[in-house]
Enzyme design. Structure first.
Site, mmCIF file in Angstrom:
data_model
loop_
_atom_site.group_PDB
_atom_site.id
_atom_site.type_symbol
_atom_site.label_atom_id
_atom_site.label_comp_id
_atom_site.label_asym_id
_atom_site.label_seq_id
_atom_site.Cartn_x
_atom_site.Cartn_y
_atom_site.Cartn_z
ATOM 1 N N HIS A 146 0.837 -1.204 0.000
ATOM 2 C CA HIS A 146 0.000 0.000 0.000
ATOM 3 C C HIS A 146 0.869 1.250 0.000
ATOM 4 O O HIS A 146 0.622 2.194 -0.768
ATOM 5 C CB HIS A 146 -0.902 -0.030 1.238
ATOM 6 C CG HIS A 146 -1.724 1.198 1.446
ATOM 7 N ND1 HIS A 146 -3.023 1.309 1.011
ATOM 8 C CD2 HIS A 146 -1.422 2.385 2.046
ATOM 9 C CE1 HIS A 146 -3.491 2.511 1.336
ATOM 10 N NE2 HIS A 146 -2.542 3.174 1.968
ATOM 11 N N GLU A 147 1.901 1.274 0.856
ATOM 12 C CA GLU A 147 2.769 2.449 0.942
ATOM 13 C C GLU A 147 3.612 2.610 -0.315
ATOM 14 O O GLU A 147 3.822 3.736 -0.794
ATOM 15 C CB GLU A 147 3.661 2.356 2.184
ATOM 16 C CG GLU A 147 2.915 2.218 3.503
ATOM 17 C CD GLU A 147 1.898 3.309 3.744
ATOM 18 O OE1 GLU A 147 2.019 4.398 3.140
ATOM 19 O OE2 GLU A 147 0.964 3.082 4.538
ATOM 20 N N HIS A 150 1.560 4.185 -2.932
ATOM 21 C CA HIS A 150 1.487 5.640 -2.753
ATOM 22 C C HIS A 150 2.646 6.326 -3.468
ATOM 23 O O HIS A 150 2.468 7.323 -4.169
ATOM 24 C CB HIS A 150 1.557 5.996 -1.262
ATOM 25 C CG HIS A 150 0.233 5.991 -0.567
ATOM 26 N ND1 HIS A 150 -0.874 6.628 -1.056
ATOM 27 C CD2 HIS A 150 -0.150 5.430 0.622
ATOM 28 C CE1 HIS A 150 -1.891 6.461 -0.220
ATOM 29 N NE2 HIS A 150 -1.473 5.743 0.805
ATOM 30 N N GLU A 225 -6.489 6.781 -1.188
ATOM 31 C CA GLU A 225 -6.331 5.569 -0.379
ATOM 32 C C GLU A 225 -6.903 4.344 -1.083
ATOM 33 O O GLU A 225 -6.315 3.260 -1.033
ATOM 34 C CB GLU A 225 -6.996 5.759 0.982
ATOM 35 C CG GLU A 225 -6.276 6.719 1.897
ATOM 36 C CD GLU A 225 -4.825 6.327 2.109
ATOM 37 O OE1 GLU A 225 -4.551 5.155 2.422
ATOM 38 O OE2 GLU A 225 -3.971 7.207 1.940
#
Length: 295
Positions: A146-147, A150, A225
Site C-alpha cells: 500500500h505504501e 502511494h 487511499e
C-alpha cells in the site's frame, strides 16, 4: 479536531511568513488607490500558496524521520531477521512498481505505517513496532505494498499540487473579504493603505477558509487511499492480503502520527470527523477491494 486545527495552524504559519516576506520585498502590489488589482492578487496568492506546499514537500522526508523518530535500516547490515525481511520485501515491491528502492525505517508506536518523500526514487517507507507485533508477514507485506503504491502513484506530489491550489484560493478570497470589511463595513477612507481591520479580517478568513479547504483536500486524500489499496493488491497479485490487513487494523487502534503526517499513514474516522479524515473507514476500503474481485 485538535490535530486538524494544528495542521491548519502550521499551514497558515508558513503562508504568513511568506506573505510578510513578499510584503517587505514589495511583491504585494495588489492594493492600489483604486482598489484591488485582482490579477496581481492572484499572482501573489499563487506564490504564497504553492511555495508553502512545495517547501513542505521538499522537507517531508527529513521532517517525517525527525517527528516520528524513525530508525533507518542499513540494507547492507540489517540488525535482525525482521529488518532483513522488511528491506527485502520493500525492495521487491519497489522493483515490481518500477520505482527506485525507498529507504526503510522502523519507529516505536501503535500500529501504523507511512510513506513520504518528494521524489519517487528517493522515498521513505516506515512501519511501527506495533504493526510488526500485531500482524503476520502477509498482512505486513500488504501494508508495505500500500505504501509503495502511494510512492509509485506520486501521491505526495499530487497532494502538494492540490494543497497549493487550495492555499492559493484561501489567500485570494481571504484578502478580498478583508478589503471589503476594511473599506465597506469599517468605512476606511485611506486610499494610501488599509487599516487594522484588513489584517485582522485577513487572518480570521484564512483560518475559516482553511478549515473549509481542508475538507476538499481530505476528500482527494480518501480517493487516493482506495487507489493505493488496489495498488497493493496488484503488487501482491491478490486482494486477500490487503483485505486481511484492513480487517485486522479495524480491530486495532491506529497509532497517532505526528502533525502533518496523518495524510500518509493509516487512519479511520467516523461521524463529523470523517469530513476531515484523510482515510476512508476500513469497511468501505474492504468493500472496494472485494468489488475488484467481483469485477
Amino acid at each position: 479536531m485538535k490535530r486538524v486545527f494544528l495542521f491548519l495552524l502550521t499551514n497558515l504559519a508558513v503562508m504568513a511568513v511568506l506573505s510578510v516576506t513578499l510584503s517587505i520585498t514589495g511583491a504585494n502590489r495588489y492594493l492600489t488607490a483604486n482598489g484591488i488589482d485582482y490579477q496581481q492578487l492572484l499572482i501573489f496568492s499563487a506564490i504564497v500558496g504553492f511555495t508553502g506546499s512545495i517547501i513542505s514537500l521538499l522537507m517531508s522526508k527529513k521532517m517525517a524521520m525527525m517527528s516520528m523518530n524513525v530508525q533507518l535500516i542499513d540494507p547492507s547490515q540489517p540488525r535482525n531477521n525482521t529488518e532483513a525481511w522488511l528491506v527485502d520485501t520493500v525492495h521487491q515491491l519497489a522493483d515490481r512498481a518500477g520505482i527506485g528502492r525507498p529507504d526503510v525505517g522502523i519507529y516505536e508506536g501503535a500500529p501504523n505505517a507511512f510513506a513520504t518523500g518528494a521524489f519517487k526514487n528517493e522515498a521513505l517507507v516506515a512501519v511501527s513496532t506495533g504493526l510488526l507485533q500485531n500482524m503476520n508477514e502477509e498482512e505486513v507485506a500488504a501494508v508495505l505494498g500500500h505504501e509503495v503504491a502511494h510512492v509509485a502513484n506520486g501521491d505526495m506530489v499530487t497532494l502538494t499540487l492540490i494543497q497549493g491550489v487550495v492555499n492559493t484560493f484561501v489567500v485570494f478570497f481571504a484578502r478580498i473579504a478583508a478589503f471589503f470589511v476594511d473599506r465597506v463595513l469599517l468605512k476606511n477612507e485611506n486610499r494610501d493603505g488599509v487599516g487594522i481591520g484588513y489584517y485582522i479580517t485577513s487572518i480570521v478568513c484564512e483560518i475559516a477558509f482553511g478549515i473549509l479547504a481542508s475538507i476538499i483536500v481530505a476528500w482527494f486524500s480518501r480517493q487516493r487511499e482506495y487507489r493505493a489499496d488496489a495498488g497493493s493488491a496488484q503488487l501482491l497479485g491478490s486482494t486477500k492480503p490487503m483485505i486481511n490487513a484492513l480487517a485486522r487494523l479495524g480491530n486495532l487502534e491506529p497509532g497517532e502520527l505526528a502533525k502533518g503526517m496523518q495524510a500518509m499513514g493509516i487512519s479511520d474516522k467516523m461521524g463529523v470527523a470523517a469530513l476531515f479524515s484523510t482515510h476512508p473507514p476500513m469497511e468501505q476500503r474492504i468493500r472496494a477491494l472485494q468489488s475488484l474481485n467481483a469485477g
